[in-house]
Write a protein that holds these residues in place. Structure first.
Motif, PDB file in Angstrom:
ATOM      1  N   TYR A   1      12.811 -19.558  22.779  1.00 27.66           N
ATOM      2  CA  TYR A   1      12.808 -20.896  23.611  1.00 27.66           C
ATOM      3  C   TYR A   1      14.150 -21.608  23.151  1.00 27.66           C
ATOM      4  O   TYR A   1      14.649 -22.196  24.053  1.00 27.66           O
ATOM      5  N   ASP A   2      14.632 -21.569  21.925  1.00 21.84           N
ATOM      6  CA  ASP A   2      15.741 -22.381  21.740  1.00 21.84           C
ATOM      7  C   ASP A   2      17.184 -21.714  22.272  1.00 21.84           C
ATOM      8  O   ASP A   2      17.993 -22.423  22.666  1.00 21.84           O
ATOM      9  N   VAL A   3      16.938 -20.039  22.661  1.00 20.49           N
ATOM     10  CA  VAL A   3      18.082 -19.618  23.094  1.00 20.49           C
ATOM     11  C   VAL A   3      18.090 -19.904  24.970  1.00 20.49           C
ATOM     12  O   VAL A   3      19.119 -20.426  25.061  1.00 20.49           O
ATOM     13  N   SER A   4      16.972 -19.870  25.220  1.00 16.23           N
ATOM     14  CA  SER A   4      16.602 -20.311  26.838  1.00 16.23           C
ATOM     15  C   SER A   4      17.181 -21.749  26.917  1.00 16.23           C
ATOM     16  O   SER A   4      17.695 -22.113  27.658  1.00 16.23           O
ATOM     17  N   ARG A   5      16.513 -22.821  26.113  1.00 19.33           N
ATOM     18  CA  ARG A   5      17.065 -24.150  26.043  1.00 19.33           C
ATOM     19  C   ARG A   5      18.528 -24.407  26.039  1.00 19.33           C
ATOM     20  O   ARG A   5      18.991 -25.159  26.768  1.00 19.33           O
ATOM     21  N   HIS A   6      19.163 -23.538  25.200  1.00 17.53           N
ATOM     22  CA  HIS A   6      20.527 -23.934  25.339  1.00 17.53           C
ATOM     23  C   HIS A   6      21.187 -23.180  26.207  1.00 17.53           C
ATOM     24  O   HIS A   6      22.422 -23.962  26.723  1.00 17.53           O
ATOM     25  N   ILE A   7      20.919 -22.333  26.859  1.00 18.70           N
ATOM     26  CA  ILE A   7      21.576 -21.501  28.006  1.00 18.70           C
ATOM     27  C   ILE A   7      21.085 -22.553  29.250  1.00 18.70           C
ATOM     28  O   ILE A   7      22.204 -22.794  29.918  1.00 18.70           O
ATOM     29  N   VAL A   8      20.140 -22.845  29.560  1.00 16.19           N
ATOM     30  CA  VAL A   8      19.732 -23.594  30.553  1.00 16.19           C
ATOM     31  C   VAL A   8      20.406 -25.060  30.623  1.00 16.19           C
ATOM     32  O   VAL A   8      20.921 -25.458  31.813  1.00 16.19           O
ATOM     33  N   MET A   9      20.229 -25.508  29.408  1.00 21.27           N
ATOM     34  CA  MET A   9      20.695 -27.151  29.397  1.00 21.27           C
ATOM     35  C   MET A   9      22.089 -27.226  29.151  1.00 21.27           C
ATOM     36  O   MET A   9      22.713 -28.528  29.354  1.00 21.27           O
ATOM     37  N   SER A  10      22.852 -26.265  28.256  1.00 20.32           N
ATOM     38  CA  SER A  10      24.233 -26.534  28.286  1.00 20.32           C
ATOM     39  C   SER A  10      25.169 -26.068  29.412  1.00 20.32           C
ATOM     40  O   SER A  10      26.033 -26.954  29.721  1.00 20.32           O
TER      41      SER A  10
END
Length: 307
Positions: free
Chosen positions: A200-209
């Protein structure tokens, strides 16, 4: 006899051999041609191009050869990629498959915006999500080892496509990038892929950054398995494919199916949700200015994208 250098390979066309410090001497590529894929649809023959096929020591090398060096993927090109993979998977002489964007070219900089800008209406948007999802599933369905050789950029759809491969090798100058939200484009399919494969956190960072991920960063996240200099990228990918192609096929294929089932199910589960996300994004038209600029159209024509 002098040879032509190719990374650390030496090519001897007149003798029909290649020398590599990794592989020794082996037969020059048995076939090197623009892949012409023929399929019979409703009694007619359809011819699709844009993929170059080479066989080296039982390794099928598929080089994306779109007329544009960014290798944008539209519906027809996606079908060509899927069918090329199925053909390689069904060929008993092929032990593993490498896909690359070609020398000094992108693996894929994403969807074909010239094609997508013609899309109008909810059903057309639904179709976009379907063929993108079907492309990813067709990669997961390949029973043999798949190695992605990633140079320059893998953006949006290209990034997600790369994540379907069993082994990913990036050049030192390559990056992977999901800029969708910054430009008003839904990123639900990508978010699902990254959350499933990387958490989740990797996905969140990639998509939102909305920022590029360098090769070294991708390696630290296990989104890449190896990094090498660009001139050795394809050779390194073939080396890895040769090794993986020697694994007994029955055990590899059965294990791969279990390993990829979670991602396959996640893609199917998000299919309808992602259609709704992209229908809403297309109606809002927030992405149009950016993609008009990419295509050099000014602000007079509407375009969209899917990721």
């Amino acid at each position: 006899m002098p040879g032509t250098p190719f990374g650390s390979l030496q090519l001897y066309p007149s003798a029909g051999v290649i020398y590599s410090p990794f592989f020794g001497v082996f037969e020059l590529r048995k076939s090197s041609y623009s892949f012409v894929l023929r399929s019979i649809l409703k009694g007619s023959v359809t011819v699709m191009t844009n993929i170059k096929v080479e066989d080296v020591q039982g390794i099928r090398i598929l080089t994306l050869a779109h007329e544009k060096p960014t290798n944008p993927v539209g519906k027809s090109f996606a079908a060509t990629i899927s069918n090329a993979l199925r053909e390689a998977d069904a060929d008993d002489s092929v032990s593993a498959i490498v896909m690359t964007g070609g020398k000094d070219r992108c693996f894929s900089a994403g969807g074909d915006f010239n094609e997508v800008r013609e899309v109008e209406g909810d059903e057309a948007v639904n179709d976009l999500i379907d063929w993108c999802t079907d492309l990813y599933l067709s990669v997961l369905d390949v029973r043999k080892p798949l190695v992605a050789a990633i140079d320059h950029h893998a953006v949006g759809l290209g990034f997600q496509l790369a994540m379907m491969f069993d082994w990913r090798i990036m050049s030192t100058r390559a990056d992977m990038f999901m800029p969708e939200l910054e430009h008003g484009i839904g990123a639900s399919v990508g978010a699902t892929i990254f959350a499933t494969t990387s958490g989740y956190d990797v996905s969140r960072h990639i998509v939102m950054s909305c920022r590029p991920i360098s090769a070294e960063h991708a390696l630290s996240l296990r989104m890449a398995d190896e990094v090498c200099e660009p001139e050795f990228l394809v050779e390194r990918a073939v080396q890895r494919a040769v090794r993986m192609g020697k694994y007994p096929r029955a055990g590899f294929s059965a294990t791969k199916k279990v390993l990829t089932d979670r991602l396959r199910n996640a893609l199917e589960n998000t299919r309808e949700q992602s259609k709704a996300v992209h229908r809403e994004a297309f109606r809002a038209r927030a992405m149009h200015k950016h993609f008009n600029n990419v295509l050099g159209l000014g602000n007079t024509e509407a375009v969209g994208a899917v990721s």
